[in-house]
Design an enzyme around this catalytic site. Structure first.
Site, PDB file in Angstrom:
ATOM      1  N   ARG A   1       0.805  -1.377  -0.021  1.00 51.24           N
ATOM      2  CA  ARG A   1       0.101  -0.009   0.133  1.00 51.24           C
ATOM      3  C   ARG A   1       0.871   1.146   0.048  1.00 51.24           C
ATOM      4  O   ARG A   1       0.528   2.094  -0.790  1.00 51.24           O
ATOM      5  CB  ARG A   1      -0.815  -0.010   1.150  1.00 51.24           C
ATOM      6  CG  ARG A   1      -2.025   0.946   1.088  1.00 51.24           C
ATOM      7  CD  ARG A   1      -3.049   1.009   2.055  1.00 51.24           C
ATOM      8  NE  ARG A   1      -2.725   0.952   3.493  1.00 51.24           N
ATOM      9  CZ  ARG A   1      -3.544   0.903   4.612  1.00 51.24           C
ATOM     10  NH1 ARG A   1      -4.869   0.626   4.309  1.00 51.24           N
ATOM     11  NH2 ARG A   1      -3.183   0.786   5.587  1.00 51.24           N
TER      12      ARG A   1
ATOM     13  N   LYS B   1      -3.056   5.775   1.292  1.00 50.67           N
ATOM     14  CA  LYS B   1      -3.078   6.504   2.642  1.00 50.67           C
ATOM     15  C   LYS B   1      -2.215   7.716   2.659  1.00 50.67           C
ATOM     16  O   LYS B   1      -1.078   7.847   3.403  1.00 50.67           O
ATOM     17  CB  LYS B   1      -2.250   5.396   3.410  1.00 50.67           C
ATOM     18  CG  LYS B   1      -2.969   5.629   4.906  1.00 50.67           C
ATOM     19  CD  LYS B   1      -2.434   4.309   5.751  1.00 50.67           C
ATOM     20  CE  LYS B   1      -2.959   4.395   7.290  1.00 50.67           C
ATOM     21  NZ  LYS B   1      -4.414   4.608   7.371  1.00 50.67           N
TER      22      LYS B   1
END
Length: 334
Positions: free
Chosen positions: A109, A212
């Site tokens: 991620r 994120k």
């Protein structure tokens, strides 16, 4: 990238070997802390771990004993929000070893965030090495097995250095911070009451809601404060394009709808529902979506305790269903 049970097991075992190599001079849980009442707050630890990128390569790394970093006032992170971060936990296991859950998924991620924000690549070896090092440096702050706590690890990557115009930063720092924590919410692993936010958006189509990015979280401060003032622990957002889908970023959910004069009903949101284009699934948590239908009545939606990966600690006890409040009927219930 999809992570199957076998890949998650291998990721966990990668850090379980730390038990054989030795963590540090002090054993997990040897710090003088009230392990049963940690909460989720910043506490002093021994060291953070820092790597600096400059002129095309990452340095060897260093320790930060006070948790402080010094950056130029014109740094990209401060002026343009060029920063991404992750969050994972390391647990003290029943056999005495320490494991971190699925760090390879966190690496996947953060790699997506680096690509989206045009930041230097962080290799998997560097990422795992930083996690291992910060665990070793702070072994005594790992909550002992059976207390329900964990060592929370936050990898943070940000652009810094004097940069007046918008563009790539001259330098980047990758910091591995850590902190002993209990549950994020006061109820522990029980379900929490949630408020569906209708006057603010979390992510836009083709935006950065799927990575994120640090800047994604500042706009949530005001809605979260307002939600807490109404007695709700968390916000659920609608899709920015139509305001007709609610983001349910959970492995599964049961929703209970209630009107002031109706009997509460339940329905399951299965995993195979399509994910929102504005909020695609991350490698860590599947995303599902469900349609909202307009209704003149005030309604409540209630979500019970959700399934979670459970470390080798006592399982959570059963609890009553919490509330999810929304001003529109979630769906027509059979």
């Amino acid at each position: 990238m999809q992570h199957t049970p076998s890949t998650m097991r291998s990721s966990t075992l990668l850090l379980r070997r730390m038990g054989a190599r030795g963590l540090a001079s002090k054993a997990p849980g040897s710090a003088n802390l009230d392990w049963g009442n940690l909460g989720f707050q910043a506490r002093p630890v021994n060291n953070y771990v820092r790597y600096n990128w400059k002129e095309g390569s990452w340095g060897e790394g260093s320790l930060i004993p006070d948790g402080m970093v010094t950056v130029h006032a014109l740094s990209n992170a401060l002026n343009y929000g060029q920063a991404v971060f992750e969050g994972l936990k390391a647990y003290h296991c029943a056999d005495g070893t320490v494991c971190a859950f699925n760090p390879q998924a966190n690496h996947a991620r953060i790699s997506g965030g680096c690509e989206r924000l045009f930041m230097p690549e962080v290799s998997k070896d560097l990422f795992i090495s930083g996690i291992e090092k910060v665990i070793r440096e702070n072994a005594e702050f790992i909550p002992p097995h059976g207390t329900g706590g964990a060592l929370y690890i936050r990898p943070l990557l940000f652009g810094h250095g004097a940069q007046l115009g918008l563009g790539p930063a001259p330098e980047y720092q990758l910091v591995f911070a850590c902190n002993p924590v209990g549950a994020y919410y006061k109820g522990g692993l029980e379900g929490v009451d949630a408020l569906v936010v209708e006057n603010f958006d979390r992510a836009a189509p083709k935006g950065v809601g799927n990575v994120k990015v640090a800047g994604n979280y500042a706009p949530d401060v005001l809605p979260s404060k307002e939600a807490k003032g109404k007695g709700f622990s968390v916000c659920l957002y609608l899709d920015a394009a139509t305001h007709s889908y609610v983001e349910v970023r959970l492995p599964w959910a049961l929703l209970r709808a209630a009107t002031p004069s109706s009997t509460q009903q339940r329905a399951s949101i299965p995993l195979d529902l399509p994910a929102l284009a504005t909020s695609p699934a991350s490698p860590l948590v599947p995303a599902t979506s469900t349609r909202l239908r307009s209704s003149p009545r005030q309604t409540s939606l209630v979500s019970p305790r959700t399934t979670r990966w459970s470390p080798p600690c006592p399982p959570p006890s059963s609890s009553p269903l919490p509330r999810v409040s929304c001003s529109r009927l979630q769906r027509t219930w059979a």
